[in-house]
Design a protein around this motif. Structure first.
Motif, PDB file in Angstrom:
ATOM      1  N   ASP A  63       0.886  -1.159   0.000  1.00  0.00           N
ATOM      2  CA  ASP A  63       0.000   0.000   0.000  1.00  0.00           C
ATOM      3  C   ASP A  63       0.923   1.208   0.000  1.00  0.00           C
ATOM      4  O   ASP A  63       1.699   1.402   0.938  1.00  0.00           O
ATOM      5  N   TYR A  64       0.865   2.014  -1.055  1.00  0.00           N
ATOM      6  CA  TYR A  64       1.859   3.084  -1.187  1.00  0.00           C
ATOM      7  C   TYR A  64       1.219   4.462  -1.284  1.00  0.00           C
ATOM      8  O   TYR A  64       0.056   4.618  -1.668  1.00  0.00           O
ATOM      9  N   THR A  65       2.024   5.449  -0.936  1.00  0.00           N
ATOM     10  CA  THR A  65       1.676   6.865  -1.096  1.00  0.00           C
ATOM     11  C   THR A  65       2.859   7.548  -1.733  1.00  0.00           C
ATOM     12  O   THR A  65       3.994   7.396  -1.273  1.00  0.00           O
ATOM     13  N   LYS A  79       3.189  17.141  -0.120  1.00  0.00           N
ATOM     14  CA  LYS A  79       1.806  16.926  -0.545  1.00  0.00           C
ATOM     15  C   LYS A  79       1.661  15.544  -1.169  1.00  0.00           C
ATOM     16  O   LYS A  79       2.558  15.061  -1.863  1.00  0.00           O
ATOM     17  N   VAL A  80       0.511  14.905  -0.920  1.00  0.00           N
ATOM     18  CA  VAL A  80       0.223  13.607  -1.524  1.00  0.00           C
ATOM     19  C   VAL A  80      -0.073  13.795  -3.007  1.00  0.00           C
ATOM     20  O   VAL A  80      -0.923  14.593  -3.393  1.00  0.00           O
ATOM     21  N   VAL A  81       0.665  13.057  -3.857  1.00  0.00           N
ATOM     22  CA  VAL A  81       0.445  13.096  -5.298  1.00  0.00           C
ATOM     23  C   VAL A  81      -0.516  11.992  -5.705  1.00  0.00           C
ATOM     24  O   VAL A  81      -1.440  12.212  -6.486  1.00  0.00           O
ATOM     25  N   SER A  82      -0.311  10.780  -5.168  1.00  0.00           N
ATOM     26  CA  SER A  82      -1.208   9.672  -5.479  1.00  0.00           C
ATOM     27  C   SER A  82      -1.072   8.569  -4.431  1.00  0.00           C
ATOM     28  O   SER A  82      -0.096   8.533  -3.678  1.00  0.00           O
ATOM     29  N   LYS A  83      -2.070   7.688  -4.407  1.00  0.00           N
ATOM     30  CA  LYS A  83      -2.059   6.527  -3.530  1.00  0.00           C
ATOM     31  C   LYS A  83      -2.499   5.316  -4.331  1.00  0.00           C
ATOM     32  O   LYS A  83      -3.257   5.436  -5.302  1.00  0.00           O
ATOM     33  N   GLY A  84      -2.021   4.145  -3.903  1.00  0.00           N
ATOM     34  CA  GLY A  84      -2.406   2.957  -4.632  1.00  0.00           C
ATOM     35  C   GLY A  84      -1.989   1.676  -3.949  1.00  0.00           C
ATOM     36  O   GLY A  84      -1.530   1.668  -2.793  1.00  0.00           O
ATOM     37  N   TYR A  85      -2.158   0.586  -4.715  1.00  0.00           N
ATOM     38  CA  TYR A  85      -1.888  -0.766  -4.218  1.00  0.00           C
ATOM     39  C   TYR A  85      -1.121  -1.515  -5.295  1.00  0.00           C
ATOM     40  O   TYR A  85      -1.472  -1.460  -6.482  1.00  0.00           O
ATOM     41  N   GLU A  86      -0.039  -2.190  -4.907  1.00  0.00           N
ATOM     42  CA  GLU A  86       0.735  -2.995  -5.837  1.00  0.00           C
ATOM     43  C   GLU A  86       0.771  -4.447  -5.375  1.00  0.00           C
ATOM     44  O   GLU A  86       1.107  -4.721  -4.216  1.00  0.00           O
ATOM     45  N   SER A  87       0.413  -5.336  -6.267  1.00  0.00           N
ATOM     46  CA  SER A  87       0.543  -6.774  -6.028  1.00  0.00           C
ATOM     47  C   SER A  87       1.758  -7.257  -6.803  1.00  0.00           C
ATOM     48  O   SER A  87       1.869  -7.008  -8.010  1.00  0.00           O
ATOM     49  N   ASN A 115       6.900  -9.369 -11.417  1.00  0.00           N
ATOM     50  CA  ASN A 115       5.613  -9.025 -12.031  1.00  0.00           C
ATOM     51  C   ASN A 115       4.836  -8.123 -11.072  1.00  0.00           C
ATOM     52  O   ASN A 115       4.606  -8.488  -9.917  1.00  0.00           O
ATOM     53  N   ILE A 116       4.454  -6.955 -11.561  1.00  0.00           N
ATOM     54  CA  ILE A 116       3.796  -5.951 -10.730  1.00  0.00           C
ATOM     55  C   ILE A 116       2.457  -5.573 -11.347  1.00  0.00           C
ATOM     56  O   ILE A 116       2.375  -5.253 -12.538  1.00  0.00           O
ATOM     57  N   THR A 117       1.408  -5.612 -10.533  1.00  0.00           N
ATOM     58  CA  THR A 117       0.110  -5.035 -10.913  1.00  0.00           C
ATOM     59  C   THR A 117      -0.131  -3.846 -10.006  1.00  0.00           C
ATOM     60  O   THR A 117      -0.271  -3.992  -8.792  1.00  0.00           O
ATOM     61  N   ASP A 118      -0.131  -2.666 -10.600  1.00  0.00           N
ATOM     62  CA  ASP A 118      -0.245  -1.405  -9.860  1.00  0.00           C
ATOM     63  C   ASP A 118      -1.651  -0.842 -10.080  1.00  0.00           C
ATOM     64  O   ASP A 118      -2.006  -0.460 -11.204  1.00  0.00           O
ATOM     65  N   ILE A 119      -2.431  -0.790  -9.007  1.00  0.00           N
ATOM     66  CA  ILE A 119      -3.790  -0.245  -9.088  1.00  0.00           C
ATOM     67  C   ILE A 119      -3.816   1.094  -8.353  1.00  0.00           C
ATOM     68  O   ILE A 119      -3.662   1.139  -7.129  1.00  0.00           O
ATOM     69  N   GLU A 120      -3.961   2.158  -9.115  1.00  0.00           N
ATOM     70  CA  GLU A 120      -4.001   3.496  -8.525  1.00  0.00           C
ATOM     71  C   GLU A 120      -5.381   3.732  -7.922  1.00  0.00           C
ATOM     72  O   GLU A 120      -6.398   3.607  -8.607  1.00  0.00           O
ATOM     73  N   GLU A 121      -5.415   4.067  -6.642  1.00  0.00           N
ATOM     74  CA  GLU A 121      -6.682   4.252  -5.947  1.00  0.00           C
ATOM     75  C   GLU A 121      -7.067   5.725  -5.805  1.00  0.00           C
ATOM     76  O   GLU A 121      -8.245   6.065  -5.782  1.00  0.00           O
ATOM     77  N   GLU A 122      -6.065   6.591  -5.689  1.00  0.00           N
ATOM     78  CA  GLU A 122      -6.315   8.026  -5.589  1.00  0.00           C
ATOM     79  C   GLU A 122      -5.213   8.770  -6.323  1.00  0.00           C
ATOM     80  O   GLU A 122      -4.055   8.348  -6.295  1.00  0.00           O
TER      81      GLU A 122
END
Length: 270
Positions: free
Chosen positions: A121-123, A131-139, A157-164
């Protein structure tokens, strides 16, 4: 009978030793991944620290990245080690850093090959404004091989799902009324968990031989149809934004300023 018991005992000891050995290797790989994730948090301090991240990869490593954006866009990239390192170097030069929470799911070791699955879970933060630029989840799933008692990543292998997303690439369309001269700018910009289209009235008028624009209540001076300035309530120049030769150039320069906190880039759609 005693011989059979000794055989069973010997087999059990071998299984126990093997189990302990695999458990130690599992822990070693998990700790290796944890160190790399921790190094990534501080990679913005210097380019040299980026080497702490990429040293884990073998020279022939392949990194597959699938990104799904807040706006629903999807893109896939296949990178080599040098390309992947360039991503972190670019992040460094943009004064960005990542804060990540690591979740280890499973590590399996078979001889000199291991497979590790984990997620983040990244920011992404902008250092200059904190300032927060984006947030997301990487599997992630990493395949590692051991050479000379050292583990290295062969494939990731990375699946990056941007949440915000709060800052990113924006688009702009200009709608003009040839009869009245009215201009409306439609700007697509990130707004957290979605993209929104804002409609902005662009007002233009001349006063005392000087051209002025107003967008979202902010007044800009177009001096000698060349340089764009922000002005205060007394029409005193404050900040120069740059040169503009045409109305469209001036409007785009102004919109990039108005949306500077949301748009790292803004493209004019024809």
């Amino acid at each position: 009978m005693k011989k059979n018991n000794l055989s069973y005992l010997f087999a059990f000891l071998l299984m126990l030793i093997s189990s302990v050995s695999f458990a130690q290797e599992d822990k070693q790989i998990a700790e290796l991944i944890e160190r790399v994730i921790e190094a990534n948090k501080h990679a913005n301090n210097s380019v040299e620290k980026i080497n702490n991240i990429t040293d884990i990869f073998r020279p022939d490593a392949i990194i597959n990245i699938t990104r799904i954006g807040v706006d629903g866009s999807r893109n896939h990239n296949v990178l080599r080690k040098a390309d992947y390192k360039a991503v972190f170097v670019s992040q460094y030069h943009q004064n960005l850093h990542r804060e990540s929470n690591l979740n280890m799911h499973e590590v399996r070791v078979q001889g000199n090959v291991a497979v590790a699955s984990f997620s983040l879970d990244y920011t992404i933060m902008a250092d200059t404004k904190n300032k927060v630029v984006s947030k997301g989840y990487e599997s992630m799933v990493a395949t590692l091989v051991r050479r000379n008692d050292k583990w290295g990543v062969l494939e990731l292998n990375i699946t990056d799902i941007e949440e915000e997303q709060y800052q990113g690439n924006c688009s702009c369309e200009l709608y003009k009324n040839p009869n009245t001269g009215q201009v409306i700018a439609k700007v697509g910009a990130p707004k957290g968990d979605r993209f929104e289209n804002d409609l902005n009235n662009v007002y233009k008028r001349k006063k005392g031989g000087v051209t002025y624009f107003m967008v979202k209540g902010i007044v800009f001076e177009w001096k000698d149809l060349n340089k764009i300035w922000t002005v205060d309530s007394t029409m005193k120049r404050i900040e120069q934004l740059g040169p503009a030769k045409t109305d469209d150039d001036a409007i785009m320069l102004i919109l990039r300023y108005v949306y500077k906190d949301e748009c790292s880039q803004m493209k004019l759609l024809q």
